[in-house]
Design an enzyme around this catalytic site. Structure first.
Site, short mmCIF file in Angstrom:
data_model
loop_
_atom_site.label_atom_id
_atom_site.label_comp_id
_atom_site.label_asym_id
_atom_site.label_seq_id
_atom_site.Cartn_x
_atom_site.Cartn_y
_atom_site.Cartn_z
N HIS A 128 -9.16 -3.81 -2.19
CA HIS A 128 -8.25 -3.30 -1.27
C HIS A 128 -8.79 -1.75 -0.91
O HIS A 128 -8.52 -1.28 -0.01
CB HIS A 128 -6.74 -3.29 -2.20
N GLU A 129 -9.10 -1.04 -1.81
CA GLU A 129 -9.38 0.41 -1.70
C GLU A 129 -10.69 0.45 -1.09
O GLU A 129 -11.12 1.11 -0.14
CB GLU A 129 -9.57 0.96 -3.10
N HIS A 154 -10.12 0.18 2.37
CA HIS A 154 -9.73 1.40 3.25
C HIS A 154 -10.90 2.18 3.73
O HIS A 154 -10.79 2.85 4.87
CB HIS A 154 -9.08 2.18 2.31
N CYS A 170 0.87 -1.22 -0.09
CA CYS A 170 -0.14 -0.04 -0.09
C CYS A 170 1.04 1.37 0.06
O CYS A 170 1.86 1.16 0.61
CB CYS A 170 -0.88 -0.06 1.38
#
Length: 136
Positions: free
Chosen positions: A126-127, A130, A85
């Site tokens: 993944h995003e 977040h 990241c």
């Protein structure tokens, strides 16, 4: 505008808030910031540029797609992988899904639905992590 990347784990660990049509500029800032970090980044979430809103950008090869309030509505075929990241050093193990379907609002604030698989599905997951404060 190109923004600085946040590396504060406490900030990144906080849950983001729903985006509104008034947040379109954040999408533009994500486009500019991803473009500026292209050699080492394939996606970003708004909290990575200091804004706790449910907005991400995902590189899909020849185009970067901004997603407001993205939600994964279907997923299948889990697998283990490691990810890095831009906001963190090193790589970490995680579980991802080979195929996902995501709903989101686009830059014109129109609802979209997209099926993703492989690498782009992994970036999107993944995003989206977040946005809930999950840091890989």
């Amino acid at each position: 505008m190109v923004k600085e990347t946040v590396r504060d784990v406490f900030f990144l660990g906080q849950k983001s808030e729903p985006a509104t049509k008034a947040d379109i500029q954040v999408g533009i800032d994500l486009q500019d910031t991803l473009r500026a970090n292209r050699e080492r980044c394939v996606g970003m979430a708004a909290n990575m540029i200091g804004i706790k809103k449910n907005i991400i950008i995902v590189n899909m090869g020849f185009v970067d797609v901004v997603m407001f309030n993205p939600v994964i509505i279907k997923k299948d075929s889990p697998y283990q992988t490691e990810e890095g990241c831009l906001s963190l050093d090193g790589v970490r193990p995680t579980t991802r899904y080979e195929n996902i379907e995501v709903e989101y609002m686009d830059m014109n604030w129109k609802k979209q639905k997209m099926k993703l698989s492989g690498w782009t599905a992994q970036i999107c997951q993944h995003e989206i992590d977040h946005l809930s404060g999950r840091i890989i």
